[in-house]
Design an enzyme around this catalytic site. Structure first.
Site, short mmCIF file in Angstrom:
data_model
loop_
_atom_site.label_atom_id
_atom_site.label_comp_id
_atom_site.label_asym_id
_atom_site.label_seq_id
_atom_site.Cartn_x
_atom_site.Cartn_y
_atom_site.Cartn_z
N GLY A 53 3.40 7.11 1.56
CA GLY A 53 2.86 6.23 2.59
C GLY A 53 3.87 5.33 3.28
O GLY A 53 3.71 4.99 4.45
N ASP A 112 -4.49 -2.71 -0.99
CA ASP A 112 -5.94 -2.56 -0.89
C ASP A 112 -6.58 -3.05 -2.19
O ASP A 112 -6.87 -4.23 -2.31
CB ASP A 112 -6.25 -1.09 -0.57
CG ASP A 112 -7.73 -0.82 -0.35
OD1 ASP A 112 -8.53 -1.75 -0.47
OD2 ASP A 112 -8.09 0.33 -0.05
N LYS A 140 -5.29 -5.61 3.31
CA LYS A 140 -6.69 -5.76 3.71
C LYS A 140 -7.18 -7.14 3.31
O LYS A 140 -6.81 -7.67 2.27
CB LYS A 140 -7.52 -4.67 3.05
CG LYS A 140 -7.21 -3.30 3.65
CD LYS A 140 -8.20 -2.22 3.26
CE LYS A 140 -7.75 -0.90 3.85
NZ LYS A 140 -8.46 0.26 3.29
N PHE A 161 -10.76 1.78 6.66
CA PHE A 161 -9.78 2.80 6.33
C PHE A 161 -8.95 3.14 7.56
O PHE A 161 -9.50 3.46 8.61
CB PHE A 161 -10.49 4.06 5.79
CG PHE A 161 -9.54 4.98 5.08
CD1 PHE A 161 -9.14 4.72 3.77
CD2 PHE A 161 -9.02 6.08 5.74
CE1 PHE A 161 -8.24 5.56 3.13
CE2 PHE A 161 -8.12 6.92 5.10
CZ PHE A 161 -7.72 6.66 3.80
N ASP A 168 -2.26 8.12 5.38
CA ASP A 168 -2.91 9.42 5.54
C ASP A 168 -4.38 9.39 5.19
O ASP A 168 -4.87 8.51 4.50
CB ASP A 168 -2.25 10.45 4.62
CG ASP A 168 -2.64 10.24 3.17
OD1 ASP A 168 -2.38 9.15 2.63
OD2 ASP A 168 -3.27 11.16 2.58
#
Ligand code: IMP
Ligand code: MG
Length: 188
Positions: A53, A112, A140, A161, A168
């Site tokens: 990521g 997250d 987040k 999301f 991804d």
């Protein structure tokens, strides 16, 4: 249609990445002294980017940091396939064994549930580094993410999301230059 909305466009991201790099460079200069590539001795700075990521973030960020630093990739997986919530953290690559006395900076795309950063930090602590800092591009706005200490945060975003700029869904969309949300049909 696959892309629903552009949350952060490439220019906004580029500006913020440059800003984060400036903050990091200032802190490194304070913590370990002059670490510029032309400085006298190599410094004990190791970047630990979490793959896959953080791949785009890494590439953009380090080009603002012309410092003596090593880069040790860690492949971590927690969102297998089409999962959109953390299913347990697996560190898939061997931990580097040259981390003692290093000032480590963990780099990830998004905070997250916080489980990935927490697990990685714990594993790296066992290698006796001099310090560990955490840098994430996105965080987040939820309690689990806010509860994890992060030294550098690019953007705080709503709890939805997102993909693009390294992030991804089922392995796709990492190559989109902007951070976007997907339509419901793209996530079916
Ligand atoms: P955490 O362990 O739940 O904090 O999640 C961190 C990892 O989950 C990140 O490295 C991402 O790969 C993935 N992840 C979390 N949220 C998202 C998202 O909104 N889109 C894509 N990947 C995400
Ligand atoms: Mg990931």
């Amino acid at each position: 249609m696959r892309i629903n909305r552009v949350l952060l466009d490439r220019h906004t991201i580029a500006d913020r990445v440059a800003g984060i790099a400036a903050e990091i460079a200032e802190d490194i200069a304070r913590d370990v002294g002059d670490a510029h590539v032309e400085s006298e001795d190599p410094k004990d700075v190791t970047l630990v980017p979490l793959m896959t990521g953080s791949v785009i973030f890494l590439a953009d960020l380090i080009r603002h940091l012309p410092l003596m630093m090593r880069i040790r990739l860690l492949t971590v997986s927690s969102y297998p396939g089409k999962a959109t919530s953390n299913r347990g953290v697996t560190i898939e690559s061997a931990l580097p064994d040259d981390l003692s006395n290093q000032h480590i900076l963990i780099l990830d795309d998004i905070l997250d549930s916080g489980r990935t950063i927490t697990a990685v930090r714990e594993q790296l602590l066992a290698r006796h580094p001099a310090s560990i800092k955490v840098c994430v591009l996105l965080r987040k706005k939820i309690d689990s993410a806010m509860a994890v200490h992060a030294d550098y945060v690019g953007f705080d975003i709503e709890d939805e999301f997102v993909v693009g700029y390294g992030l991804d869904y089922d392995g796709y969309y990492r190559n989109l230059p902007d951070v976007v949300t997907l339509t419901q049909s793209a996530m079916a």
